[in-house]
Design a protein around this motif. Structure first.
Motif, PDB file in Angstrom:
ATOM      1  N   ARG A 144       0.824  -1.281  -0.164  1.00  0.00           N
ATOM      2  CA  ARG A 144      -0.101  -0.063  -0.131  1.00  0.00           C
ATOM      3  C   ARG A 144       0.891   1.280  -0.053  1.00  0.00           C
ATOM      4  O   ARG A 144       0.695   2.240  -0.665  1.00  0.00           O
ATOM      5  N   GLN A 145       2.014   1.200   0.859  1.00  0.00           N
ATOM      6  CA  GLN A 145       2.773   2.354   0.679  1.00  0.00           C
ATOM      7  C   GLN A 145       3.472   2.753  -0.637  1.00  0.00           C
ATOM      8  O   GLN A 145       3.968   3.921  -1.154  1.00  0.00           O
ATOM      9  N   THR A 146       3.726   1.531  -1.547  1.00  0.00           N
ATOM     10  CA  THR A 146       4.147   1.774  -2.623  1.00  0.00           C
ATOM     11  C   THR A 146       3.259   2.396  -3.683  1.00  0.00           C
ATOM     12  O   THR A 146       3.677   2.931  -4.576  1.00  0.00           O
ATOM     13  N   GLY A 147       2.025   2.382  -3.420  1.00  0.00           N
ATOM     14  CA  GLY A 147       0.996   3.082  -4.114  1.00  0.00           C
ATOM     15  C   GLY A 147       0.088   1.917  -4.835  1.00  0.00           C
ATOM     16  O   GLY A 147      -0.989   2.258  -5.472  1.00  0.00           O
ATOM     17  N   ALA A 148       0.368   0.593  -4.375  1.00  0.00           N
ATOM     18  CA  ALA A 148      -0.763  -0.224  -5.024  1.00  0.00           C
ATOM     19  C   ALA A 148      -1.984  -0.430  -4.479  1.00  0.00           C
ATOM     20  O   ALA A 148      -1.985  -0.081  -3.363  1.00  0.00           O
ATOM     21  N   ASP A 149      -2.876  -0.775  -5.216  1.00  0.00           N
ATOM     22  CA  ASP A 149      -4.236  -1.022  -4.727  1.00  0.00           C
ATOM     23  C   ASP A 149      -4.269  -2.636  -4.664  1.00  0.00           C
ATOM     24  O   ASP A 149      -4.492  -3.203  -5.520  1.00  0.00           O
ATOM     25  N   VAL A 150      -4.293  -3.103  -3.372  1.00  0.00           N
ATOM     26  CA  VAL A 150      -4.320  -4.418  -2.999  1.00  0.00           C
ATOM     27  C   VAL A 150      -5.431  -5.137  -2.492  1.00  0.00           C
ATOM     28  O   VAL A 150      -6.186  -4.512  -1.604  1.00  0.00           O
ATOM     29  N   GLU A 151      -5.883  -6.194  -2.865  1.00  0.00           N
ATOM     30  CA  GLU A 151      -6.783  -7.244  -2.559  1.00  0.00           C
ATOM     31  C   GLU A 151      -6.030  -8.553  -2.150  1.00  0.00           C
ATOM     32  O   GLU A 151      -5.584  -8.883  -2.698  1.00  0.00           O
ATOM     33  N   ILE A 152      -6.496  -9.044  -0.906  1.00  0.00           N
ATOM     34  CA  ILE A 152      -6.038 -10.391  -0.519  1.00  0.00           C
ATOM     35  C   ILE A 152      -7.345 -11.245  -0.430  1.00  0.00           C
ATOM     36  O   ILE A 152      -8.152 -10.847   0.305  1.00  0.00           O
ATOM     37  N   TYR A 153      -6.897 -12.533  -0.920  1.00  0.00           N
ATOM     38  CA  TYR A 153      -8.281 -13.478  -0.575  1.00  0.00           C
ATOM     39  C   TYR A 153      -7.379 -14.508   0.106  1.00  0.00           C
ATOM     40  O   TYR A 153      -6.507 -15.265  -0.440  1.00  0.00           O
ATOM     41  N   ARG A 154      -8.000 -15.214   0.975  1.00  0.00           N
ATOM     42  CA  ARG A 154      -7.504 -16.322   2.020  1.00  0.00           C
ATOM     43  C   ARG A 154      -8.534 -17.351   1.762  1.00  0.00           C
ATOM     44  O   ARG A 154      -9.521 -17.249   1.699  1.00  0.00           O
ATOM     45  N   TYR A 155      -7.920 -18.765   1.767  1.00  0.00           N
ATOM     46  CA  TYR A 155      -8.665 -19.852   1.622  1.00  0.00           C
ATOM     47  C   TYR A 155      -8.455 -20.660   2.658  1.00  0.00           C
ATOM     48  O   TYR A 155      -7.521 -21.614   2.716  1.00  0.00           O
ATOM     49  N   PRO A 156      -9.237 -20.676   3.903  1.00  0.00           N
ATOM     50  CA  PRO A 156      -8.935 -21.602   5.041  1.00  0.00           C
ATOM     51  C   PRO A 156      -9.042 -23.117   4.671  1.00  0.00           C
ATOM     52  O   PRO A 156      -9.633 -23.666   3.972  1.00  0.00           O
ATOM     53  N   GLY A 157      -7.760 -23.632   5.280  1.00  0.00           N
ATOM     54  CA  GLY A 157      -7.494 -25.050   5.059  1.00  0.00           C
ATOM     55  C   GLY A 157      -7.150 -25.477   3.835  1.00  0.00           C
ATOM     56  O   GLY A 157      -6.663 -27.071   3.672  1.00  0.00           O
ATOM     57  N   ALA A 158      -6.948 -24.614   3.096  1.00  0.00           N
ATOM     58  CA  ALA A 158      -6.331 -25.086   1.509  1.00  0.00           C
ATOM     59  C   ALA A 158      -4.612 -25.178   1.775  1.00  0.00           C
ATOM     60  O   ALA A 158      -4.153 -24.496   2.611  1.00  0.00           O
ATOM     61  N   GLY A 159      -4.052 -25.849   1.017  1.00  0.00           N
ATOM     62  CA  GLY A 159      -2.574 -26.371   1.176  1.00  0.00           C
ATOM     63  C   GLY A 159      -1.926 -25.148   0.215  1.00  0.00           C
ATOM     64  O   GLY A 159      -2.835 -24.322  -0.689  1.00  0.00           O
ATOM     65  N   HIS A 160      -0.571 -25.003   0.323  1.00  0.00           N
ATOM     66  CA  HIS A 160       0.011 -23.991  -0.604  1.00  0.00           C
ATOM     67  C   HIS A 160      -0.236 -23.730  -1.970  1.00  0.00           C
ATOM     68  O   HIS A 160      -0.827 -22.762  -2.279  1.00  0.00           O
ATOM     69  N   LEU A 161      -0.111 -24.835  -2.669  1.00  0.00           N
ATOM     70  CA  LEU A 161      -0.255 -24.752  -4.116  1.00  0.00           C
ATOM     71  C   LEU A 161      -1.466 -25.459  -4.177  1.00  0.00           C
ATOM     72  O   LEU A 161      -1.848 -26.385  -4.994  1.00  0.00           O
ATOM     73  N   TYR A 162      -2.646 -24.771  -3.763  1.00  0.00           N
ATOM     74  CA  TYR A 162      -3.940 -25.488  -3.650  1.00  0.00           C
ATOM     75  C   TYR A 162      -4.641 -25.250  -5.016  1.00  0.00           C
ATOM     76  O   TYR A 162      -5.555 -25.927  -5.542  1.00  0.00           O
ATOM     77  N   THR A 163      -3.954 -24.854  -6.436  1.00  0.00           N
ATOM     78  CA  THR A 163      -4.450 -24.482  -7.715  1.00  0.00           C
ATOM     79  C   THR A 163      -4.039 -25.680  -8.603  1.00  0.00           C
ATOM     80  O   THR A 163      -4.396 -25.742  -9.672  1.00  0.00           O
ATOM     81  N   ASP A 164      -3.024 -26.397  -7.965  1.00  0.00           N
ATOM     82  CA  ASP A 164      -2.425 -27.555  -8.845  1.00  0.00           C
ATOM     83  C   ASP A 164      -2.634 -28.834  -8.683  1.00  0.00           C
ATOM     84  O   ASP A 164      -2.805 -29.297  -7.620  1.00  0.00           O
ATOM     85  N   PRO A 165      -3.659 -29.306  -9.449  1.00  0.00           N
ATOM     86  CA  PRO A 165      -4.363 -30.590  -9.448  1.00  0.00           C
ATOM     87  C   PRO A 165      -3.642 -31.768  -9.298  1.00  0.00           C
ATOM     88  O   PRO A 165      -3.607 -32.947  -8.694  1.00  0.00           O
ATOM     89  N   GLY A 166      -2.114 -31.507  -9.611  1.00  0.00           N
ATOM     90  CA  GLY A 166      -1.065 -32.610  -9.749  1.00  0.00           C
ATOM     91  C   GLY A 166      -0.394 -32.681  -8.403  1.00  0.00           C
ATOM     92  O   GLY A 166       0.636 -33.441  -8.266  1.00  0.00           O
ATOM     93  N   LEU A 167      -0.728 -31.845  -7.270  1.00  0.00           N
ATOM     94  CA  LEU A 167       0.041 -31.731  -6.000  1.00  0.00           C
ATOM     95  C   LEU A 167      -0.857 -32.217  -4.926  1.00  0.00           C
ATOM     96  O   LEU A 167      -2.131 -31.909  -5.045  1.00  0.00           O
ATOM     97  N   PRO A 168      -0.247 -32.630  -3.932  1.00  0.00           N
ATOM     98  CA  PRO A 168      -1.229 -32.848  -2.509  1.00  0.00           C
ATOM     99  C   PRO A 168      -1.785 -31.862  -2.189  1.00  0.00           C
ATOM    100  O   PRO A 168      -3.010 -32.021  -1.648  1.00  0.00           O
ATOM    101  N   ASP A 169      -1.336 -30.632  -2.341  1.00  0.00           N
ATOM    102  CA  ASP A 169      -1.922 -29.304  -1.793  1.00  0.00           C
ATOM    103  C   ASP A 169      -3.365 -29.068  -2.565  1.00  0.00           C
ATOM    104  O   ASP A 169      -4.206 -28.299  -2.060  1.00  0.00           O
TER     105      ASP A 169
END
Length: 189
Positions: A144-169
């Motif tokens: 925010r201090q750099t001037g960016a307009d930031v949105e954060i979305y958190r996914y409870p219980g998901a693993g780190h790389l939860y978008t990769d169907p080939g990984l355990p996450d």
């Protein structure tokens, strides 16, 4: 829109190319540079060894070279975990960047970084072993201090790389929600 999509420490796995196809189906031109020269890693440890062997400076050099032919048009930088770190570094240094989409990862922010209302969206597991709550809070405030307009979305219980169907996450509901929100974000740019 032109999108520069960087892979994770696992390398250019099928999930990265599937994500690029998803973005192309939404009408975008997607570029997927291979920062690991075709090598992939099954584990985070193997991926870190590849990253360390190549070196941070060389990875950034490869990323800059990959983005350079398209940067004049204004890129959306995007990346998975390590690739998010690379994307963030490039986006904060590119005055023509149109946005930054971070999936599973962030990076340190240079002291002199400054952008003009750069749209940034981060999707991250909650909790994430590589992105602690304290780190994310500090990262958000610094962005925010750099001037960016930031949105954060958190996914409870998901693993780190939860978008990769080939990984355990992998977490299909979290992954689909991420892509729904991310595609709307990109369309808004």
């Amino acid at each position: 829109m032109d999108i520069m999509l960087f892979h994770s420490v696992h390398g250019p796995r099928p999930a990265v190319h599937d994500a690029a196809d998803r973005l192309r189906a939404a009408g975008h031109r997607v570029h997927v540079p291979d920062l690991f020269d075709g090598q992939t890693a099954e584990t985070v440890e193997e991926g870190r060894a590849l990253k360390d062997k190549i070196g941070k400076e060389e990875l950034l050099r490869r990323a800059v070279l990959a983005a350079a032919p398209y940067s004049e048009r204004g890129l959306l930088y995007a990346g998975f975990s390590l690739g998010g770190s690379v994307a963030q570094t490039l986006a904060l240094g590119d005055t023509k960047a149109r946005g930054l989409l971070l999936l599973h990862g962030t990076s340190d922010i240079a002291e002199n970084a400054s952008v003009d209302e750069l749209p940034v969206q981060l999707h991250v597991a909650d909790p994430d072993p590589f992105e602690s709550h304290d780190w994310l809070t500090a990262w958000y405030l610094r962005m925010r201090q750099t001037g960016a307009d930031v949105e954060i979305y958190r996914y409870p219980g998901a693993g780190h790389l939860y978008t990769d169907p080939g990984l355990p996450d992998y977490d299909e509901p979290a992954a689909e929600e991420t892509w729904r929100i991310a595609l709307a974000f990109i369309a808004s740019l």
